[in-house]
Design a protein around this motif. Structure first.
Motif, PDB file in Angstrom:
ATOM      1  N   UNK A   6     -47.794  31.743 -21.989  1.00  0.00           N
ATOM      2  CA  UNK A   6     -46.421  31.496 -22.438  1.00  0.00           C
ATOM      3  C   UNK A   6     -46.410  30.789 -23.780  1.00  0.00           C
ATOM      4  N   UNK A   7     -47.244  29.773 -23.912  1.00  0.00           N
ATOM      5  CA  UNK A   7     -47.300  29.012 -25.163  1.00  0.00           C
ATOM      6  C   UNK A   7     -47.785  29.897 -26.297  1.00  0.00           C
ATOM      7  N   UNK A  30     -36.982  36.999 -19.623  1.00  0.00           N
ATOM      8  CA  UNK A  30     -36.714  36.892 -18.182  1.00  0.00           C
ATOM      9  C   UNK A  30     -36.873  35.444 -17.724  1.00  0.00           C
ATOM     10  N   UNK A  31     -37.841  34.727 -18.276  1.00  0.00           N
ATOM     11  CA  UNK A  31     -38.076  33.334 -17.900  1.00  0.00           C
ATOM     12  C   UNK A  31     -37.091  32.379 -18.568  1.00  0.00           C
ATOM     13  N   UNK A  46     -35.657  29.997 -27.112  1.00  0.00           N
ATOM     14  CA  UNK A  46     -34.464  29.262 -26.711  1.00  0.00           C
ATOM     15  C   UNK A  46     -34.804  27.779 -26.725  1.00  0.00           C
ATOM     16  N   UNK A  47     -33.835  26.947 -26.402  1.00  0.00           N
ATOM     17  CA  UNK A  47     -34.104  25.514 -26.311  1.00  0.00           C
ATOM     18  C   UNK A  47     -35.191  25.242 -25.279  1.00  0.00           C
ATOM     19  N   UNK A  48     -35.161  25.959 -24.171  1.00  0.00           N
ATOM     20  CA  UNK A  48     -36.198  25.784 -23.142  1.00  0.00           C
ATOM     21  C   UNK A  48     -37.573  26.169 -23.681  1.00  0.00           C
ATOM     22  N   UNK A  53     -42.950  24.298 -25.701  1.00  0.00           N
ATOM     23  CA  UNK A  53     -43.940  24.132 -26.777  1.00  0.00           C
ATOM     24  C   UNK A  53     -44.224  22.658 -27.009  1.00  0.00           C
ATOM     25  N   UNK A  54     -43.170  21.877 -27.168  1.00  0.00           N
ATOM     26  CA  UNK A  54     -43.308  20.434 -27.347  1.00  0.00           C
ATOM     27  C   UNK A  54     -44.518  20.041 -28.147  1.00  0.00           C
TER      28      UNK A  54
END
Length: 64
Positions: A6-7, A30-31, A46-48, A53-54
């Motif tokens: 994901x990252x 989708x996530x 998106x914000x999520x 990533x942070x």
């Protein structure tokens, strides 16, 4: 899709030098980590996605 995948996929959205696998882009949508975009890029975080990533997605920044 693992956290590392994901990252990596999110990083490929924001770094123009990295190629995005379209399959991963669809999975991120989708996530809820990416959405369809414009400006020549198919997806953007998106914000999520940015929260995920942070610190993991940041390049090394020396403290000095």
């Amino acid at each position: 899709m693992t956290d590392a995948e994901r990252i990596e996929a999110l990083l490929s959205l924001v770094d123009p030098d990295l190629a995005l696998d379209e399959r991963h882009g669809a999975e991120l949508v989708v996530l809820g980590l990416a959405s369809g975009g414009s400006n020549g890029r198919a997806y953007h975080p998106t914000t999520a996605g940015w929260v995920l990533l942070g610190e993991k997605g940041r390049r090394f920044q020396p403290a000095w």
